[in-house]
Design a protein around this motif. Structure first.
Motif, short mmCIF file in Angstrom:
data_model
loop_
_atom_site.label_atom_id
_atom_site.label_comp_id
_atom_site.label_asym_id
_atom_site.label_seq_id
_atom_site.Cartn_x
_atom_site.Cartn_y
_atom_site.Cartn_z
N ASN A 91 0.77 -1.30 -0.16
CA ASN A 91 0.15 0.00 0.05
C ASN A 91 0.70 1.30 -0.07
N TYR A 92 0.34 2.37 -0.68
CA TYR A 92 0.65 3.71 -0.37
C TYR A 92 -0.10 4.57 0.43
N TYR A 93 0.61 5.21 1.54
CA TYR A 93 -0.17 5.67 2.64
C TYR A 93 -0.09 7.28 2.61
N THR A 94 -0.99 7.86 2.88
CA THR A 94 -0.99 9.39 3.19
C THR A 94 -1.85 9.93 4.36
N THR A 95 -1.57 10.93 4.99
CA THR A 95 -2.32 11.23 6.17
C THR A 95 -2.99 12.92 5.89
N THR A 96 -3.96 13.10 6.48
CA THR A 96 -4.48 14.51 6.20
C THR A 96 -5.12 14.76 7.54
N GLY A 97 -5.49 16.19 7.96
CA GLY A 97 -6.06 16.76 9.13
C GLY A 97 -4.93 17.11 10.43
N GLY A 98 -3.65 16.72 10.12
CA GLY A 98 -2.87 16.98 11.18
C GLY A 98 -1.70 16.02 11.30
N LEU A 99 -0.59 16.37 12.21
CA LEU A 99 0.58 15.42 12.58
C LEU A 99 0.06 14.32 13.50
N VAL A 100 0.88 13.21 12.88
CA VAL A 100 0.69 12.10 13.70
C VAL A 100 0.67 12.25 15.42
N ILE A 101 2.01 13.15 15.32
CA ILE A 101 2.24 13.51 17.10
C ILE A 101 1.64 14.58 17.40
N PRO A 102 0.58 14.23 18.18
CA PRO A 102 -0.17 15.74 18.83
C PRO A 102 0.66 16.63 19.52
N GLY A 103 0.38 17.81 19.61
CA GLY A 103 1.07 18.69 20.18
C GLY A 103 2.41 19.30 19.42
N LEU A 104 2.76 18.78 18.16
CA LEU A 104 3.98 19.42 17.51
C LEU A 104 3.51 20.28 16.29
N ASP A 105 2.29 20.45 16.03
CA ASP A 105 1.53 21.30 15.02
C ASP A 105 2.35 22.57 14.91
N SER A 106 2.62 22.98 16.11
CA SER A 106 3.04 24.50 16.41
C SER A 106 4.63 24.50 15.73
N LEU A 107 5.29 23.43 15.84
CA LEU A 107 6.49 23.49 15.47
C LEU A 107 7.08 23.32 13.92
N VAL A 108 6.05 22.78 13.19
CA VAL A 108 6.11 22.61 11.62
C VAL A 108 4.73 22.87 10.99
N SER A 109 5.03 23.82 10.00
CA SER A 109 4.00 24.32 9.09
C SER A 109 3.97 23.54 7.75
N ASN A 110 3.05 23.76 6.84
CA ASN A 110 2.93 22.99 5.39
C ASN A 110 3.37 21.85 5.62
N VAL A 111 2.81 21.07 6.51
CA VAL A 111 3.12 19.26 6.44
C VAL A 111 2.56 18.59 5.26
N ARG A 112 3.34 17.94 4.76
CA ARG A 112 2.84 16.64 3.71
C ARG A 112 3.56 15.39 4.19
N SER A 113 2.68 14.51 3.98
CA SER A 113 3.11 13.29 4.58
C SER A 113 2.61 12.03 3.42
N HIS A 114 3.59 11.13 3.46
CA HIS A 114 3.25 9.98 2.76
C HIS A 114 4.23 8.74 2.98
N GLY A 115 3.93 7.68 2.61
CA GLY A 115 4.64 6.69 2.98
C GLY A 115 4.24 5.36 2.32
N GLY A 116 4.72 4.18 2.79
CA GLY A 116 4.46 2.93 2.45
C GLY A 116 4.24 1.69 3.29
N GLY A 117 3.81 0.57 2.94
CA GLY A 117 3.57 -0.49 3.74
C GLY A 117 3.09 -1.57 3.43
N ALA A 118 3.01 -2.70 4.27
CA ALA A 118 2.59 -3.93 3.57
C ALA A 118 1.41 -4.65 4.99
N THR A 119 0.44 -5.24 4.22
CA THR A 119 -0.54 -5.88 4.89
C THR A 119 -0.83 -7.22 4.78
#
Length: 233
Positions: free
Chosen positions: A143-171
């Protein structure tokens, strides 16, 4: 000269002789025609060539099981909490069956807090159709993965802006499939996934907007129910 009387003489097999001629007649019973056999609405084994599937269930994602975001220095890594989130998961799949094997594409979306995890990928499956009524099955996905809505780690949103995320994995997954009628079946599945994500953005602490790249890796488990329509064949 011999002639036959006006009345016909019936012979076995409906063979009759008339005046000055011979007439052959077949049986008086109507000829039976072959009637195509109707397919039964229920079949104890799932079939179809094209499978259209909708899924729904519950998912749990341990986002930091193997690695935490490295936005902060190593000395502060211990301060980052373990991130384990749970939420509903929905999906759809288009699969093609040949014999006891299937291949296709699968889409899934898990709604966590504070982010959503979306995946799309290749789905390979094997179904034990030799066991009627209830078919055990196994699946492997890439699979190809992407996230929307915020950082995976809560509380670090103020440290980084314009976050884009993607990745991969297996199931890898296992489950049971039950035919309802010839063109519909239901299934219960359990999946285990290994997921790696990379985040890119601009840091806001220094005011320079320097690019930041960070990664995390974890596992997800999900239990889902599927409704599948079987077309063709």
């Amino acid at each position: 000269m011999l002639t036959t009387g006006a009345s016909a003489q019936s012979l076995p097999g409906e063979f009759s002789v008339e005046q000055n001629g011979v007439q052959l007649a077949g049986s008086k019973d109507p000829t039976a025609e072959d009637t195509p056999e109707k397919k039964k609405a229920y079949d104890k084994r799932v079939g179809g060539i094209v499978w259209l599937e909708a899924t729904a269930g519950l998912s749990r994602f341990n986002a930091t099981q193997f690695r935490s975001l490295d936005i902060v220095p190593d000395s502060a890594q211990s301060l980052i909490p373990n991130v384990v989130v749970t939420g509903p998961e929905f999906g759809a799949a288009l699969r093609f069956r040949t014999g006891s094997s299937t291949i296709g594409a699968r889409f899934k979306r898990a709604d966590y807090d504070p982010f959503d995890l979306t995946s799309v990928g290749l789905d390979l499956g094997f179904l034990i159709r030799a066991i009627p009524y209830v078919h055990p099955s196994i699946r492997i996905g890439f699979n190809y993965y992407t996230t929307t809505g915020g950082l995976v780690i809560p509380g670090l949103d103020s440290l980084v802006s314009n976050v884009r995320s993607h990745g991969g994995g297996a199931t890898i997954g296992a489950g049971l499939r039950i035919p309802i009628v010839r063109w519909v079946s239901i299934a219960a599945d359990f999946d285990y996934s290994v997921i790696g994500l990379v985040f890119q953005g601009n840091e806001t602490l220094s005011g320079t907007g320097a690019k930041v790249t960070a990664g995390t890796a974890g596992t997800a488990i999900a239990g889902t129910f599927a409704l599948t329509f079987h077309l063709g064949g």
